[in-house]
Design a protein around this motif. Structure first.
Motif, mmCIF file in Angstrom:
data_model
loop_
_atom_site.group_PDB
_atom_site.id
_atom_site.type_symbol
_atom_site.label_atom_id
_atom_site.label_comp_id
_atom_site.label_asym_id
_atom_site.label_seq_id
_atom_site.Cartn_x
_atom_site.Cartn_y
_atom_site.Cartn_z
ATOM 1 N N ASP A 212 0.827 -1.211 0.000
ATOM 2 C CA ASP A 212 0.000 0.000 0.000
ATOM 3 C C ASP A 212 0.863 1.264 0.000
ATOM 4 O O ASP A 212 0.458 2.296 -0.545
ATOM 5 C CB ASP A 212 -0.977 -0.014 1.186
ATOM 6 C CG ASP A 212 -2.168 -0.931 0.918
ATOM 7 O OD1 ASP A 212 -2.388 -1.293 -0.255
ATOM 8 O OD2 ASP A 212 -2.867 -1.298 1.886
ATOM 9 N N ASP B 98 2.165 1.384 -3.659
ATOM 10 C CA ASP B 98 1.096 1.738 -4.605
ATOM 11 C C ASP B 98 0.402 3.059 -4.269
ATOM 12 O O ASP B 98 -0.579 3.413 -4.939
ATOM 13 C CB ASP B 98 0.019 0.626 -4.622
ATOM 14 C CG ASP B 98 0.508 -0.634 -5.325
ATOM 15 O OD1 ASP B 98 1.540 -0.582 -6.008
ATOM 16 O OD2 ASP B 98 -0.168 -1.688 -5.185
ATOM 17 N N VAL C 260 8.935 -15.877 -0.049
ATOM 18 C CA VAL C 260 9.027 -14.444 0.273
ATOM 19 C C VAL C 260 10.059 -13.759 -0.636
ATOM 20 O O VAL C 260 9.870 -12.614 -1.051
ATOM 21 C CB VAL C 260 9.336 -14.223 1.770
ATOM 22 C CG1 VAL C 260 9.479 -12.728 2.062
ATOM 23 C CG2 VAL C 260 8.209 -14.799 2.611
ATOM 24 N N GLU D 232 7.099 -8.083 -6.653
ATOM 25 C CA GLU D 232 6.667 -6.695 -6.400
ATOM 26 C C GLU D 232 7.599 -5.715 -7.128
ATOM 27 O O GLU D 232 7.144 -4.727 -7.703
ATOM 28 C CB GLU D 232 6.655 -6.427 -4.891
ATOM 29 C CG GLU D 232 6.129 -5.058 -4.497
ATOM 30 C CD GLU D 232 4.605 -4.958 -4.470
ATOM 31 O OE1 GLU D 232 3.906 -5.884 -4.939
ATOM 32 O OE2 GLU D 232 4.114 -3.922 -3.973
ATOM 33 N N ASP E 53 -8.592 -10.681 -9.539
ATOM 34 C CA ASP E 53 -8.435 -9.395 -8.857
ATOM 35 C C ASP E 53 -8.235 -8.279 -9.894
ATOM 36 O O ASP E 53 -8.824 -7.208 -9.791
ATOM 37 C CB ASP E 53 -7.204 -9.496 -7.937
ATOM 38 C CG ASP E 53 -7.176 -8.419 -6.875
ATOM 39 O OD1 ASP E 53 -8.146 -8.359 -6.105
ATOM 40 O OD2 ASP E 53 -6.199 -7.651 -6.832
HETATM 41 C C1 FPP Z 1 -0.511 -6.928 -3.799
HETATM 42 O O1 FPP Z 1 -0.577 -6.683 -5.164
HETATM 43 C C2 FPP Z 1 0.890 -7.251 -3.393
HETATM 44 C C3 FPP Z 1 1.405 -8.479 -3.095
HETATM 45 C C4 FPP Z 1 0.546 -9.675 -3.130
HETATM 46 C C5 FPP Z 1 2.837 -8.703 -2.723
HETATM 47 C C6 FPP Z 1 3.578 -7.528 -2.155
HETATM 48 C C7 FPP Z 1 5.004 -7.889 -1.809
HETATM 49 C C8 FPP Z 1 5.914 -7.055 -1.256
HETATM 50 C C9 FPP Z 1 5.601 -5.631 -0.911
HETATM 51 C C10 FPP Z 1 7.304 -7.531 -0.988
HETATM 52 C C11 FPP Z 1 7.446 -8.393 0.266
HETATM 53 C C12 FPP Z 1 7.485 -7.686 1.535
HETATM 54 C C13 FPP Z 1 7.419 -8.282 2.786
HETATM 55 C C14 FPP Z 1 7.551 -7.459 4.004
HETATM 56 C C15 FPP Z 1 7.184 -9.736 2.989
HETATM 57 P P1 FPP Z 1 -1.592 -5.646 -5.808
HETATM 58 O O2 FPP Z 1 -1.107 -4.261 -5.540
HETATM 59 O O3 FPP Z 1 -1.778 -6.047 -7.220
HETATM 60 O O4 FPP Z 1 -2.937 -5.967 -5.048
HETATM 61 P P2 FPP Z 1 -3.893 -5.039 -4.176
HETATM 62 O O5 FPP Z 1 -4.942 -4.592 -5.148
HETATM 63 O O6 FPP Z 1 -4.450 -5.964 -3.123
HETATM 64 O O7 FPP Z 1 -3.106 -3.917 -3.612
#
Ligand code: FPP
Ligand code: MG
Length: 298
Positions: free
Chosen positions: A68, A71, A121, A128, A190
């Protein structure tokens, strides 16, 4: 049994003995706990299973806290995100704390479980980063998108199912494919909902992905279907604050070319493969979880 996972997470947080962290954690929405559900349905309710499910959910929560911030998302599950309420620094640090505590507890379970989860992880962090890089420019790289959603979302579900199978003494390969396919389909759906659902259902502004720079599968397919003029128009709207007319144009073109159905059928095929594997193993509950994922309205 999900309640036992919630209690375990609360206990892990209480171990930290920090009032601020406890208060912040209480404000996080708990979400669907999909990963914990998979783990419990595969492996039952022994303590090591409950702990693994709790750890995975803490890691997932940590990744969303960071996501978050990355983004610039000010809502999460229809509520203000933690970064919206307390700022980026607090969100990042709470994420680090949940992540670090999760890893500490992982070390106590077993080296096999620690390896499988920590590898995921690494993958989700790489995913990401790829998401951020792909969002910098309009991209029609389907393979890049699929690899990114595998790493970002499916890897932790694949590892959750694999870890659960290990704990239950079941062969982990089929369960890992099941988790991976569900994770891929979950992210594809999603991305579709970002286009088809309204703001109230989503808990975040609609068509937000494209504004953020994300050229998800439906946008790639739409670009491929459009004529040159349409392609130029779609490119020009990338990362823009879309007007009502521009939003309507995107949605109308998606409908005209059957884009939602095309992307949805790809997600559905992955879920069907997962279902077939679990039917063969008589895992009817896991079949049910997979079915729920594709029986949603768009
Ligand atoms: C959501 O995606 C994001 C993820 C599923 C993974 C995010 C991974 C990290 C920030 C790196 C790892 C960090 C740690 C601390 C373990 P999206 O933006 O497409 O979905 P959304 O609509 O739910 O935001
Ligand atoms: Mg996000």
């Amino acid at each position: 049994m999900l309640q036992a996972v919630e209690r375990k997470i609360e206990q892990f947080i209480a171990d930290l003995d920090d009032k601020e962290v406890s208060a912040l954690y209480k404000q996080l929405p708990s979400g669907k706990r999909l990963r914990a559900k998979l783990i419990l349905k595969i492996a039952g309710s022994e303590l090591s299973v409950i702990k693994t499910a709790a750890i995975v959910e803490m890691i997932h929560a940590a990744s969303l806290l960071h996501d978050d911030v990355i983004d610039d998302a000010y809502t999460r599950r229809a509520k203000p995100s933690l970064n919206a309420l307390y700022g980026n620094k607090t969100s990042i640090m709470l994420g680090d704390i949940l992540y670090a505590k999760g890893f500490f507890e992982l070390g106590v379970i077993s080296p096999e479980i620690a390896t499988i989860i920590s590898n995921a992880v690494i993958q989700l962090s790489l995913g990401e980063l790829k998401d951020v890089s792909l969002s910098k420019a309009f991209s029609t790289n389907t393979a890049g998108y699929l690899e990114m959603i595998y790493q970002k979302t499916a890897s932790l579900m694949e590892a959750s199912a694999g870890a659960a199978a290990l704990l239950a003494g079941k062969p982990k390969e089929d369960y890992m494919i099941y988790g991976k396919n569900l994770g891929l389909a979950f992210q594809m759906i999603d991305d579709l909902l970002d286009i088809t659902a309204d703001e109230a259902t989503l808990g975040k502004p609609a068509l937000h992905d494209f504004k953020e720079g994300k050229t998800t599968l439906p946008y790639i397919y739409l670009y491929e279907a459009l004529c040159e003029e349409g392609q130029a128009r779609l490119r020009s709207l990338h990362t823009k604050n879309l007007t009502g007319d521009e939003q309507l144009w995107i949605k109308a073109k998606m409908q005209e070319y059957g884009i939602i159905e095309k992307a949805y059928s790809q997600a559905k095929a992955l879920v069907e493969e997962a279902i077939a594997l679990m039917r063969f193993r008589n895992e009817e509950v896991l079949v049910g979880i997979a079915l729920q994922m594709i029986e949603r309205d768009f």
